[in-house]
Scaffold this active site. Structure first.
Site, PDB file in Angstrom:
ATOM      1  N   THR A   1      35.494  26.746  36.782  1.00  0.00           N
ATOM      2  CA  THR A   1      35.448  25.593  37.675  1.00  0.00           C
ATOM      3  C   THR A   1      35.059  24.381  36.840  1.00  0.00           C
ATOM      4  OG1 THR A   1      34.456  24.705  39.700  1.00  0.00           O
ATOM      5  CG2 THR A   1      33.040  26.079  38.332  1.00  0.00           C
ATOM      6  N   THR A   2      35.044  23.203  37.455  1.00  0.00           N
ATOM      7  CA  THR A   2      34.737  21.976  36.716  1.00  0.00           C
ATOM      8  C   THR A   2      33.280  22.026  36.275  1.00  0.00           C
ATOM      9  OG1 THR A   2      36.262  20.929  38.242  1.00  0.00           O
ATOM     10  CG2 THR A   2      35.002  19.476  36.808  1.00  0.00           C
TER      11      THR A   2
ATOM     12  N   ARG B   1      45.333  21.070  39.192  1.00  0.00           N
ATOM     13  CA  ARG B   1      45.018  21.331  37.782  1.00  0.00           C
ATOM     14  C   ARG B   1      46.292  21.412  36.952  1.00  0.00           C
ATOM     15  NH1 ARG B   1      40.439  23.584  35.469  1.00  0.00           N
ATOM     16  NH2 ARG B   1      38.632  23.447  36.801  1.00  0.00           N
TER      17      ARG B   1
ATOM     18  N   GLU C   1      31.173  10.059  41.575  1.00  0.00           N
ATOM     19  CA  GLU C   1      30.725  11.277  42.254  1.00  0.00           C
ATOM     20  C   GLU C   1      29.769  11.979  41.314  1.00  0.00           C
ATOM     21  OE1 GLU C   1      33.515  13.581  44.472  1.00  0.00           O
ATOM     22  OE2 GLU C   1      32.368  15.427  44.192  1.00  0.00           O
TER      23      GLU C   1
ATOM     24  N   ASP D   1      40.863  23.805  47.755  1.00  0.00           N
ATOM     25  CA  ASP D   1      41.459  24.486  46.593  1.00  0.00           C
ATOM     26  C   ASP D   1      41.454  26.006  46.730  1.00  0.00           C
ATOM     27  OD1 ASP D   1      41.801  22.054  45.348  1.00  0.00           O
ATOM     28  OD2 ASP D   1      40.074  22.263  44.014  1.00  0.00           O
ATOM     29  N   HIS D   2      40.340  26.523  47.265  1.00  0.00           N
ATOM     30  CA  HIS D   2      40.215  27.986  47.220  1.00  0.00           C
ATOM     31  C   HIS D   2      40.976  28.709  48.323  1.00  0.00           C
ATOM     32  CE1 HIS D   2      38.059  27.703  43.624  1.00  0.00           C
ATOM     33  NE2 HIS D   2      37.170  26.872  44.151  1.00  0.00           N
TER      34      HIS D   2
ATOM     35  N   ARG E   1      46.467  26.397  38.994  1.00  0.00           N
ATOM     36  CA  ARG E   1      45.894  27.692  39.383  1.00  0.00           C
ATOM     37  C   ARG E   1      45.553  27.774  40.867  1.00  0.00           C
ATOM     38  NH1 ARG E   1      39.944  27.436  36.626  1.00  0.00           N
ATOM     39  NH2 ARG E   1      41.173  27.011  34.781  1.00  0.00           N
ATOM     40  N   HIS E   2      45.365  26.621  41.509  1.00  0.00           N
ATOM     41  CA  HIS E   2      45.202  26.687  42.971  1.00  0.00           C
ATOM     42  C   HIS E   2      46.214  25.769  43.662  1.00  0.00           C
ATOM     43  CE1 HIS E   2      42.168  23.756  41.712  1.00  0.00           C
ATOM     44  NE2 HIS E   2      41.316  24.692  41.348  1.00  0.00           N
TER      45      HIS E   2
ATOM     46  N   HIS F   1      42.368  19.528  44.111  1.00  0.00           N
ATOM     47  CA  HIS F   1      42.428  19.323  42.663  1.00  0.00           C
ATOM     48  C   HIS F   1      43.700  19.963  42.125  1.00  0.00           C
ATOM     49  CE1 HIS F   1      40.159  20.043  38.560  1.00  0.00           C
ATOM     50  NE2 HIS F   1      41.290  19.385  38.405  1.00  0.00           N
TER      51      HIS F   1
ATOM     52  N   ASN G   1      36.972  20.489  50.395  1.00  0.00           N
ATOM     53  CA  ASN G   1      37.872  20.848  49.294  1.00  0.00           C
ATOM     54  C   ASN G   1      38.564  22.169  49.639  1.00  0.00           C
ATOM     55  OD1 ASN G   1      38.772  22.172  46.882  1.00  0.00           O
ATOM     56  ND2 ASN G   1      37.593  20.731  45.661  1.00  0.00           N
TER      57      ASN G   1
ATOM     58  N   GLY H   1      33.597  22.610  48.734  1.00  0.00           N
ATOM     59  CA  GLY H   1      34.739  23.506  48.848  1.00  0.00           C
ATOM     60  C   GLY H   1      34.386  24.970  48.872  1.00  0.00           C
ATOM     61  N   HIS H   2      34.024  25.499  47.719  1.00  0.00           N
ATOM     62  CA  HIS H   2      33.914  26.945  47.548  1.00  0.00           C
ATOM     63  C   HIS H   2      33.033  27.595  48.603  1.00  0.00           C
ATOM     64  CE1 HIS H   2      32.446  30.685  45.618  1.00  0.00           C
ATOM     65  NE2 HIS H   2      33.712  30.786  45.268  1.00  0.00           N
TER      66      HIS H   2
ATOM     67  N   GLU I   1      41.914  15.039  43.238  1.00  0.00           N
ATOM     68  CA  GLU I   1      41.199  15.256  41.969  1.00  0.00           C
ATOM     69  C   GLU I   1      42.190  15.600  40.879  1.00  0.00           C
ATOM     70  OE1 GLU I   1      38.180  18.193  41.903  1.00  0.00           O
ATOM     71  OE2 GLU I   1      37.197  17.371  43.661  1.00  0.00           O
TER      72      GLU I   1
ATOM     73  N   HIS J   1      29.692  19.557  44.216  1.00  0.00           N
ATOM     74  CA  HIS J   1      29.829  20.748  43.370  1.00  0.00           C
ATOM     75  C   HIS J   1      28.699  21.725  43.648  1.00  0.00           C
ATOM     76  CE1 HIS J   1      30.961  23.473  40.175  1.00  0.00           C
ATOM     77  NE2 HIS J   1      32.099  22.834  40.165  1.00  0.00           N
ATOM     78  N   GLY J   2      29.098  22.877  44.182  1.00  0.00           N
ATOM     79  CA  GLY J   2      28.158  23.980  44.397  1.00  0.00           C
ATOM     80  C   GLY J   2      27.290  23.853  45.636  1.00  0.00           C
TER      81      GLY J   2
ATOM     82  N   ARG K   1      48.294  36.548  45.811  1.00  0.00           N
ATOM     83  CA  ARG K   1      49.359  37.448  46.249  1.00  0.00           C
ATOM     84  C   ARG K   1      50.763  36.872  46.068  1.00  0.00           C
ATOM     85  NH1 ARG K   1      48.462  42.033  49.520  1.00  0.00           N
ATOM     86  NH2 ARG K   1      46.710  43.034  48.515  1.00  0.00           N
TER      87      ARG K   1
HETATM   88  N1  PXP Z   1      33.634  17.516  43.684  1.00  0.00           N
HETATM   89  C1  PXP Z   1      34.391  17.644  42.576  1.00  0.00           C
HETATM   90  C2  PXP Z   1      34.667  16.424  41.772  1.00  0.00           C
HETATM   91  C3  PXP Z   1      34.924  18.903  42.210  1.00  0.00           C
HETATM   92  O1  PXP Z   1      35.681  19.012  41.097  1.00  0.00           O
HETATM   93  C4  PXP Z   1      34.699  20.009  43.047  1.00  0.00           C
HETATM   94  C5  PXP Z   1      35.323  21.328  42.771  1.00  0.00           C
HETATM   95  O2  PXP Z   1      35.190  21.739  41.517  1.00  0.00           O
HETATM   96  C6  PXP Z   1      33.899  19.824  44.176  1.00  0.00           C
HETATM   97  C7  PXP Z   1      33.374  18.566  44.478  1.00  0.00           C
HETATM   98  C8  PXP Z   1      33.595  20.955  45.111  1.00  0.00           C
HETATM   99  O3  PXP Z   1      32.835  21.917  44.484  1.00  0.00           O
HETATM  100  P1  PXP Z   1      32.588  23.275  45.215  1.00  0.00           P
HETATM  101  O4  PXP Z   1      33.906  23.958  45.359  1.00  0.00           O
HETATM  102  O5  PXP Z   1      31.650  23.995  44.300  1.00  0.00           O
HETATM  103  O6  PXP Z   1      31.966  22.964  46.553  1.00  0.00           O
END
Ligand code: PXP
Length: 249
Positions: A105-106, A50, A156, A14-15, A54-55, A48, A12, A221-222, A75, A199-200, A23
């Protein structure tokens, strides 16, 4: 298209866009990050879009669709605006997530059981256009049954509560969350759903999730983007790949 692994890693990005947006300008470029991830062995890219942009932004989605050889997991919230964007691009997969403006976050899974009819109508054109439809849900039997009934291809499982418990060393909660994920991964698989998780997730906590035999894809992702600050993006992804391969030989 590069070789797909038995346990796919979706990265992911996004970040990278979050950092760019801090910036205003164009750097760092999330599409460049996606291409590095592809080169480093990612099986797919997740982004994602949104409602508040935002990203990831609309132009990023255009560029990702144009540039990627590996599948895009797009997403989005279940809104008319997002459905129109998805139908314009027809990405490999559309993952429906809940979205609240005020959240960082989600935070949880989608309540698909509450709105089964509406959701069934919402996903029908996406599936008709050839997108695999994935629903981001908690490890909850009622939600899984509903996802199956509306015709989703994939669920998921939200691993956030498991990862939070792992991070603070709450072993009881960690084991309880992991048991629920294990049981619900098997339950969903038996219904014929493809099972993803995310997620996480981090290097520390991903192994028990990767070892669940029904899980075919993890989306991360993060942590990877954060780790890239220290190791570089390619090496950060390669290390995650090594951990996944060890967990799922
Ligand atoms: N899967 C889904 C459906 C998500 O919405 C996200 C990000 O919010 C992720 C995976 C990845 O999560 P993370 O950035 O915490 O790794």
């Amino acid at each position: 298209m590069p070789q797909q692994h038995p346990l796919r890693l979706g990265v992911n990005i996004d970040h990278v866009a979050t950092l760019r947006n801090a910036r205003g300008g164009g750097l760092p470029d999330p599409v460049r990050a996606a291409l590095v991830a592809q080169e480093a062995g990612a099986d797919g890219i997740t982004a994602h879009l949104r409602e508040d942009r935002r990203h990831i932004r609309d132009a990023d989605v255009d560029a990702l669709m144009e540039a990627l050889e590996i599948p895009l997991n797009f997403e989005m919230a279940a809104t008319d605006e997002m459905q129109a964007i998805a139908l314009r691009h027809t990405p490999h997969a559309v993952c429906l997530v809940p979205e609240k403006r005020e959240e960082r976050t989600t935070e949880g899974g989608l309540n698909v059981a509450q709105d089964e009819n509406k959701m069934a109508h919402f996903i029908a054109p996406l599936r008709g256009a050839g997108c695999r439809v994935s629903i981001f849900i908690a490890a909850d039997e009622r939600q899984i049954v509903a996802a199956h009934r509306i015709g989703a291809d994939v669920i998921e499982l939200h691993t956030g509560a498991y990862c939070d418990a792992f991070a603070v060393g709450d072993l009881e909660a960690r084991d309880r969350e992991l048991a629920a994920l294990r049981e619900m991964a098997a339950f969903a698989h038996d219904l014929g759903l493809e099972v993803h998780a995310g997620h996480g997730l981090t290097y520390e906590d991903v192994t028990p999730i990767a070892a669940l035999p029904q899980v075919q894809e993890v989306n991360i992702g993060h942590f990877i983007i954060g780790e890239a600050v220290f190791r570089g993006l390619g090496p950060a992804i390669q290390k995650m790949r090594e951990i996944l391969d060890k967990a799922r030989p």
